[in-house]
Design a protein around this motif. Structure first.
Motif, PDB file in Angstrom:
ATOM      1  N   ASN A 266       0.824  -1.212   0.000  1.00 24.77           N
ATOM      2  CA  ASN A 266       0.000   0.000   0.000  1.00 24.77           C
ATOM      3  C   ASN A 266       0.853   1.253   0.000  1.00 24.77           C
ATOM      4  OD1 ASN A 266      -2.614  -0.965  -0.116  1.00 24.77           O
ATOM      5  ND2 ASN A 266      -2.731  -1.338   2.069  1.00 24.77           N
ATOM      6  N   ASN A 270       1.543   3.747  -3.268  1.00 27.51           N
ATOM      7  CA  ASN A 270       1.198   5.171  -3.173  1.00 27.51           C
ATOM      8  C   ASN A 270       2.347   6.032  -3.680  1.00 27.51           C
ATOM      9  OD1 ASN A 270      -1.341   4.958  -2.118  1.00 27.51           O
ATOM     10  ND2 ASN A 270      -0.726   5.227   0.009  1.00 27.51           N
ATOM     11  N   GLU A 273       2.586   5.746  -7.386  1.00 27.14           N
ATOM     12  CA  GLU A 273       1.495   6.494  -8.023  1.00 27.14           C
ATOM     13  C   GLU A 273       1.761   8.005  -7.963  1.00 27.14           C
ATOM     14  OE1 GLU A 273      -1.619   2.958  -6.916  1.00 27.14           O
ATOM     15  OE2 GLU A 273      -1.810   4.858  -5.864  1.00 27.14           O
ATOM     16  N   LYS A 321      -6.569  11.001  -7.392  1.00 28.10           N
ATOM     17  CA  LYS A 321      -6.494   9.707  -8.065  1.00 28.10           C
ATOM     18  C   LYS A 321      -7.866   9.325  -8.552  1.00 28.10           C
ATOM     19  CE  LYS A 321      -3.015   7.606  -5.265  1.00 28.10           C
ATOM     20  NZ  LYS A 321      -2.675   6.560  -4.332  1.00 28.10           N
ATOM     21  N   GLY A 328      -5.919   2.647   1.499  1.00 26.71           N
ATOM     22  CA  GLY A 328      -4.549   2.113   1.591  1.00 26.71           C
ATOM     23  C   GLY A 328      -3.843   2.451   2.898  1.00 26.71           C
TER      24      GLY A 328
END
Ligand code: ATP
Ligand code: MG
Length: 361
Positions: A266, A270, A273, A321, A328
């Motif tokens: 997670n 992140n 991303e 997002k 998460g």
């Protein structure tokens, strides 16, 4: 503000108010200076003339948890002064503060000889503070109950949701096999990728609902866990131009391996991303702090948006997002806490570091 007009002084008759002002000791506290420590013997009542004071309790990991903030015209330390019990929290000057300290013994003597109306006013202040603290605890309890309800709901929905979704997945696989032309394969791959994502999100929600379920703890080496993690994500890191490194001591942890993997996945997803396709560096560093292991996950991304930093770990908090569930970090926190650990973060426009403390085996 002047001491004479502070609300605590204004509770008293003019003669006693003047005496209090005389016995008060004015002191300036620079930013972050400790006024008193938790468990210290109470010797003064403090009136805030300027600035703010924070109250913090020490956690099991030598970190501090903020309990309350007091502002100009507030006073604090009255519980210890009244009952003589050790201080229940640390008080620390937040932005720099000017305080007037009234010695406990002299104050008690004065309160002994004072009118009932003064005591009533003092009591009123204490009750207001107790009410505010109670309200805060009740909010927390209501929040936990809400989360438990969401958990139950999610459990039922996911149970019914799995079979049709698996049906879609199987049908698209069949379609791909029976019509192996380029376009059909491409569309079927998209269907399957999206279905996989839906199942992943459902899995996440379920995990969260069972966040504090019984852990399957066993001794694992953090290094081995990270090696497995790197292997699983090798293609992902390559595709997203991420340089993933780790530097951890040879140390055994007693943890639920799958759940800790989920935490890593997670937090690290992140970070990936946040790089938004531009690539970057992610490094996991661990240090042995005798009683616990400190694990830092650092990235050099753009940082966590200011707007969500305060409540990042709350469920459903997401930013920038499409399709982010905002679970998460909430899941990561619930897993770490189920291990009696702690998680926090620091973030700026140059990157983010999550810090996890886990008890050692
Ligand atoms: N390392 C990071 N760098 C920059 N922003 C981050 C980082 N980690 C988290 N964030 C921000 O915090 C938000 C919340 O993260 P969280 O993992 O809780 O939910 P999400 O990623 O939005 O959704 P989900 O993980 O459920 O798909 C993200 O949407 C992102 O904006
Ligand atoms: Mg996330």
């Amino acid at each position: 503000m002047e001491l004479e007009v502070h609300q605590f002084i204004s509770y008293f008759e003019p003669e006693q108010a003047a005496q209090l002002c005389q016995m008060a000791i004015l002191e300036s506290y620079p930013e972050q200076k400790v006024v008193f420590e938790e468990d210290e013997v109470p010797d003064f009542l403090y009136l805030i003339l300027e600035g703010q004071v924070e109250f913090r309790k020490k956690t099991a990991y030598d970190k501090y948890h903020l309990v309350a903030i007091a502002k100009q015209n507030d006073f604090f330390g009255e519980f210890g002064v009244l009952d003589g019990q050790p201080r229940s929290a640390q008080a620390i000057a937040y932005t720099g503060a000017v305080l007037a300290k009234i010695p406990r013994e002299k104050l008690m003597e004065m309160l002994d000889n004072t009118k009932g109306s003064v005591i009533l006013k003092l009591l009123g202040y204490i009750v207001r503070h107790l009410r505010a603290t109670t309200a805060q605890y009740i909010n927390q309890m209501v929040y936990q109950e809400k989360m438990a309800l969401i958990g139950e709901m999610v459990n039922t929905i996911i149970h019914d949701f799995r079979s049709p979704v698996t049906g879609i997945q199987l049908a698209s696989a069949m379609l791909k096999e029976t019509h192996p032309d380029e376009d059909t394969i491409e569309w079927c791959d998209i269907i399957q990728a999206q279905v996989k994502r839906m199942l992943g999100m459902a899995e996440e929600a379920l995990e969260f609902a069972n966040g504090n379920a019984v852990l399957k703890k066993q001794p694992v080496k953090l290094r081995i866990l990270l090696e497995q993690f790197e292997k699983l994500n090798r293609i992902y890191f390559k595709d997203t131009h991420v340089n993933f490194k780790f530097d951890v001591p040879e140390i055994l942890l007693n943890v639920d391996e799958n759940k800790i993997m989920r935490v890593l996945q997670n937090l690290i997803s992140n970070a990936v991303e946040a790089f938004n396709g531009n690539g970057g560096c992610i490094e996991v560093i661990a240090k042995n702090k005798e009683r616990f292991l400190e694990i830092e996950i650092c990235d050099n991304g753009p940082g966590i948006p200011e707007a969500i930093r305060k409540n990042l770990f709350d469920p459903f908090v997401t930013h920038g997002k499409r399709g982010g569930t905002g679970l998460g970090t909430a899941i990561a926190k619930s897993i770490i806490e189920a291990h009696n650990g702690e998680i926090c973060f620091q973030s700026s426009c140059k990157g983010t570091t999550f810090c996890i403390n886990l008890p050692l085996a």
